[in-house]
Design a protein around this motif. Sequence first.
Motif, mmCIF file in Angstrom:
data_model
loop_
_atom_site.group_PDB
_atom_site.id
_atom_site.type_symbol
_atom_site.label_atom_id
_atom_site.label_comp_id
_atom_site.label_asym_id
_atom_site.label_seq_id
_atom_site.Cartn_x
_atom_site.Cartn_y
_atom_site.Cartn_z
ATOM 1 N N ASN A 58 0.647 -1.324 0.276
ATOM 2 C CA ASN A 58 -0.193 0.037 -0.177
ATOM 3 C C ASN A 58 0.940 1.344 -0.029
ATOM 4 O OD1 ASN A 58 -2.005 -1.150 -0.448
ATOM 5 N ND2 ASN A 58 -3.077 -1.344 2.330
ATOM 6 N N GLU A 59 2.179 0.897 -0.143
ATOM 7 C CA GLU A 59 2.824 2.214 -0.032
ATOM 8 C C GLU A 59 2.705 3.410 -1.495
ATOM 9 O OE1 GLU A 59 7.268 1.392 0.206
ATOM 10 O OE2 GLU A 59 7.061 0.758 1.286
ATOM 11 N N GLU A 60 2.569 2.667 -2.446
ATOM 12 C CA GLU A 60 1.959 3.547 -3.881
ATOM 13 C C GLU A 60 0.367 4.105 -3.295
ATOM 14 O OE1 GLU A 60 4.730 -0.125 -5.034
ATOM 15 O OE2 GLU A 60 2.347 0.026 -3.724
ATOM 16 N N ILE A 61 -0.128 3.636 -3.156
ATOM 17 C CA ILE A 61 -1.479 4.435 -2.735
ATOM 18 C C ILE A 61 -1.540 5.503 -1.572
ATOM 19 C CG2 ILE A 61 -3.325 2.693 -0.789
ATOM 20 C CD1 ILE A 61 -4.232 4.534 -3.769
ATOM 21 N N TYR A 62 -1.547 4.901 -0.257
ATOM 22 C CA TYR A 62 -0.451 5.899 0.683
ATOM 23 C C TYR A 62 0.216 7.410 -0.322
ATOM 24 C CZ TYR A 62 -2.625 2.586 3.725
ATOM 25 O OH TYR A 62 -3.502 1.476 4.911
ATOM 26 N N GLY A 63 0.940 7.174 -0.876
ATOM 27 C CA GLY A 63 1.660 7.932 -0.599
ATOM 28 C C GLY A 63 0.991 8.949 -1.902
ATOM 29 N N VAL A 64 0.167 8.411 -3.242
ATOM 30 C CA VAL A 64 -0.241 9.563 -3.952
ATOM 31 C C VAL A 64 -1.752 10.028 -3.075
ATOM 32 C CG1 VAL A 64 -2.307 8.802 -5.548
ATOM 33 C CG2 VAL A 64 -0.367 7.153 -6.307
ATOM 34 N N LEU A 65 -2.803 9.001 -2.502
ATOM 35 C CA LEU A 65 -2.943 9.936 -1.321
ATOM 36 C C LEU A 65 -2.676 11.260 -0.574
ATOM 37 C CD1 LEU A 65 -5.726 10.659 0.209
ATOM 38 C CD2 LEU A 65 -5.669 9.045 2.202
ATOM 39 N N SER A 66 -1.728 10.903 -0.308
ATOM 40 C CA SER A 66 -0.600 12.145 0.498
ATOM 41 C C SER A 66 -0.208 13.138 -0.692
ATOM 42 C CB SER A 66 1.015 11.546 0.882
ATOM 43 O OG SER A 66 1.424 13.136 1.812
ATOM 44 N N PHE A 67 -0.015 12.698 -1.604
ATOM 45 C CA PHE A 67 0.376 13.547 -2.772
ATOM 46 C C PHE A 67 -1.098 14.575 -2.594
ATOM 47 C CE2 PHE A 67 5.040 12.368 -3.784
ATOM 48 C CZ PHE A 67 5.430 13.048 -4.524
ATOM 49 N N VAL A 68 -2.416 14.278 -3.648
ATOM 50 C CA VAL A 68 -4.060 14.457 -3.679
ATOM 51 C C VAL A 68 -3.596 15.224 -2.449
ATOM 52 C CG1 VAL A 68 -5.814 14.236 -3.884
ATOM 53 C CG2 VAL A 68 -4.417 12.857 -5.271
ATOM 54 N N PHE A 69 -3.542 15.129 -0.997
ATOM 55 C CA PHE A 69 -4.270 15.997 0.101
ATOM 56 C C PHE A 69 -2.895 17.679 -0.019
ATOM 57 C CE2 PHE A 69 -3.137 17.341 4.314
ATOM 58 C CZ PHE A 69 -4.300 17.824 4.585
ATOM 59 N N TRP A 70 -2.245 17.142 -0.154
ATOM 60 C CA TRP A 70 -1.248 18.043 -0.066
ATOM 61 C C TRP A 70 -1.063 19.254 -1.195
ATOM 62 C CZ3 TRP A 70 0.572 19.963 3.974
ATOM 63 C CH2 TRP A 70 0.237 19.169 5.694
ATOM 64 N N THR A 71 -1.234 18.547 -2.481
ATOM 65 C CA THR A 71 -1.385 19.305 -3.710
ATOM 66 C C THR A 71 -2.471 20.486 -3.501
ATOM 67 O OG1 THR A 71 -0.254 17.212 -4.635
ATOM 68 C CG2 THR A 71 -1.389 18.983 -6.306
ATOM 69 N N LEU A 72 -3.757 19.691 -3.555
ATOM 70 C CA LEU A 72 -4.967 20.261 -2.860
ATOM 71 C C LEU A 72 -5.114 21.166 -2.080
ATOM 72 C CD1 LEU A 72 -7.492 17.514 -3.241
ATOM 73 C CD2 LEU A 72 -7.777 19.516 -4.696
ATOM 74 N N PRO A 256 3.467 13.916 4.907
ATOM 75 C CA PRO A 256 4.322 13.981 3.984
ATOM 76 C C PRO A 256 5.420 12.831 3.940
ATOM 77 C CG PRO A 256 4.326 16.162 5.640
ATOM 78 C CD PRO A 256 3.242 15.018 5.936
ATOM 79 N N TYR A 257 5.544 12.167 5.071
ATOM 80 C CA TYR A 257 6.499 10.711 5.104
ATOM 81 C C TYR A 257 5.724 9.904 3.600
ATOM 82 C CZ TYR A 257 8.267 7.135 6.974
ATOM 83 O OH TYR A 257 9.419 5.719 6.647
ATOM 84 N N TYR A 258 4.271 9.972 3.911
ATOM 85 C CA TYR A 258 4.120 8.984 3.014
ATOM 86 C C TYR A 258 4.708 9.254 1.467
ATOM 87 C CZ TYR A 258 2.297 5.790 6.415
ATOM 88 O OH TYR A 258 1.964 4.927 7.590
ATOM 89 N N MET A 259 4.821 10.482 1.041
ATOM 90 C CA MET A 259 5.041 10.868 -0.564
ATOM 91 C C MET A 259 6.396 10.424 -0.350
ATOM 92 S SD MET A 259 3.193 14.868 -0.871
ATOM 93 C CE MET A 259 3.944 15.704 0.226
ATOM 94 N N LYS A 264 10.830 7.663 -2.641
ATOM 95 C CA LYS A 264 12.471 6.524 -2.441
ATOM 96 C C LYS A 264 11.626 5.124 -3.365
ATOM 97 C CE LYS A 264 15.130 4.654 1.251
ATOM 98 N NZ LYS A 264 15.359 4.605 2.686
ATOM 99 N N LYS A 265 10.328 5.067 -3.432
ATOM 100 C CA LYS A 265 10.296 3.104 -3.875
ATOM 101 C C LYS A 265 10.071 3.544 -5.235
ATOM 102 C CE LYS A 265 7.050 -0.539 -4.059
ATOM 103 N NZ LYS A 265 6.173 -1.345 -2.620
ATOM 104 N N THR A 266 9.495 4.367 -5.921
ATOM 105 C CA THR A 266 9.129 4.078 -7.357
ATOM 106 C C THR A 266 9.502 4.807 -8.191
ATOM 107 O OG1 THR A 266 7.413 6.429 -7.347
ATOM 108 C CG2 THR A 266 6.289 3.642 -6.428
ATOM 109 N N GLN A 267 10.880 5.722 -7.694
ATOM 110 C CA GLN A 267 11.596 6.912 -8.137
ATOM 111 C C GLN A 267 11.196 7.308 -10.056
ATOM 112 O OE1 GLN A 267 15.029 3.724 -8.535
ATOM 113 N NE2 GLN A 267 15.728 4.026 -6.180
#
Length: 774
Positions: A58-72, A256-259, A264-267
């Motif tokens: 779930n690192e990808e989906i959590y990272g995307v959610l974190s990016f979406v939240f902070w971008t909004l 923001p840690y999840y971003m 780091k994982k997906t590069q």
Amino acid sequence: MMDLESVIYKSSVKDGSWKTVLTLAYQSLGVVYGDLSTSPLYVYKSTFADDIQHSESNEEIYGVLSFVFWTLTLIPLLKYVFIVLRAHDNGEGGTFALYSLLCRHAQVGLLPNVQLADEELTEYTKDGTVPIDNRTAELGLKSVLEKHKVLQRVLLVLALIGTCMVIGDGVLTPALSVFSAVSGLELSMSKEQHKYVEVPVACVVLVFLFALQHYGTHRVGFLFAPVVMTWLVCISCIGLYNILHWNPHVYEALSPYYMFKFLKKTQRGGWMSLGGILLCITGSEAMFADLGHFSQLSIQIAFTFLVYPSLILAYMGQAAYLSKHHAIESDYRIGFYVSVPEKIRWPVLAIAILQAVVGSQAIITGTFSIIKQCSSMGCFPKVKIIHTSSKVHGQIYIPEINWCLMLLCLAITVGFRDTKRMGNASGLAVITVMLVTTCLMSLVIVLCWHKSIFLAICFIFFFGSIEALYFSASLIKFLEGAWVPIALSFIFLIVMYVWHYGTLKKYEFDVQNKVSINWLLSLGPTLGIVRVKGIGLIHTELVSGIPAIFSHFVTNLPAFHQVVIFLCVKSVPVPHVRPKERFLVGRVGPKEYRLYRCIARYGYRDFHKDDNEFEKDLICSIAEFIRSDTSENNPGSESFDDDTKMTVVGTSASNSEGIRMCEDDNSQTEESLELRVVKSPEIVKKRVRFVLPESPQIDLSAREELQELMQAREAGMAFIMGHSYVKAKRGSSWIKKVVINYGYDFLRRNSRGPTYALSIPRASILEVGMVYHV
């Protein structure tokens, strides 16, 4: 009957009552936030299309959610709602509003016929005293911009690029929103059936959407606002249900840690997937572009207390569902509809399709507004602009643009047939507009708000770096759809710059070839020809001097009109010119020549009259000038060397103490402000009379002049317009020849003439051909 222009002006000064603010906030849902609210339909689907995969960790989906939240949070909420909306131009927003502010605070505008008198307009405001420290940096930046013409052109091109990308987004967003909504059908039918149904249904919905536009923003807003309300409540409830039912701890992913973990994982794949995450803020620019339709406070309230929380819940809910569902069928992929409970999928699909129509409305409305601004500022050919409301300012419809957008939308839908490439294209258009806004805002902070240059650097560095990251991720998808907004913007940019360049060169030719006042004085009051009864209205772009077209008439015609008015209809870099400041009136030559200059000034958001009201206001402004003129009858030519001395005169409806004109059979009451023209198949000579104010005394010469004007108006008015053929000079470069002889000439032949001339009978118009070698 109340004067329409006054109604529109009064409504532009927004009522500050809470009832009005909340009503505007409600209506803004249907016009401003439709696009932004539609983004949950396609963000996750576009993000996980190719570049990254949804895994068990779930690192990808959590990272995307974190990016979406902070971008909004950082872009729409912090940048637009709390900062950019404050940079409005007397209530107007958009790229050209920022450019207009800069043009007024520093002499960087490229409008040709500017006057010092324009700076005395009420809305041409500049702030007062500024601290010395801030002023030094501001003056340094201002002088650099004013000295270098190259920088002024760069600033104009930057504003035009932002404008072109908004128009490009007006093509892409409807296609993406509607196609994403219709894609929900894939869950209810086989893949073979789905591919034959999806595109036709999307095309039918798009045709319906663009067919609705002529009803106007006001009707559309109240029709669509309930749909957006229903949609926001729907996605909020579904999101809340998914959070509570599947993963109550999903809120931890907002860190923001999840971003950091995601990148780091997906590069490289994670960086490229930012082009999909970017789609969560599509429509943010509409908050600023559509500001003129509503008010700053109403837009802030609607976003902060309803739109923003609903979107966060929706994205969190989708992430919570996906965090517990990893083996999603490849046919369905990761999308919005898989997270919707099966029992309510069909109702949600119906609401989503309606919402997609609303989402497209926001950008279409913004496109109409920004094209009108461009046209007013001399950067777009004249097009037919219909004001759809007599009560609410700024609500317009442009038929030609509407149908062009529709055809391009259908072409994109049929050509791409998938949300991935449409998303890549739309994302690049959106982020480019935001980058342009960030660049212009940094200049506004220094030149208009008089803040320190350090603050402007912080603003452009913080928001610019975020947007540059997304821009790079979008640009890398050039061959996968991102070429479309670049191609569309390039075409529109060429059209705009060619029109602006040709207009500028034509004006320079007029200035260089204008006739001297000494030539006029040498002819005498009769101009060396017979003066017949009537008014000759000569359209010109000049704000001073005598146009060459006039000498052409005088030397080639045996007779000319008793009264001649040189009319210039010009735009000024303000959103509105108040009705009481509409006209500048002055004389050309001595009184007995009966030559007048009248300059009608309009802001880039003003309503242009196209009926008999303009004619009435024009004659009344001349009459009011004659009544109030205090200049002495000095026959010496030195008194007439400077014809730039003008008097500000308002429209007849705005000047209750001025001269009013009645045109009928003596039955008109003195209190009436209307000019009634009775249409009849018989040719009836109308009687014209001026109703004078009671108190001021008018001298004999002024009465005689008014009497002549009255008789001339009774005899009729002829509109004399130059039909220009603009050609490049011999010896010009081949690029200039192509631009002027082919590009500008094609645009000029296919654009509309002055709006006030549209309703004039063809028998009253005299067109004279002239060749301009520029």
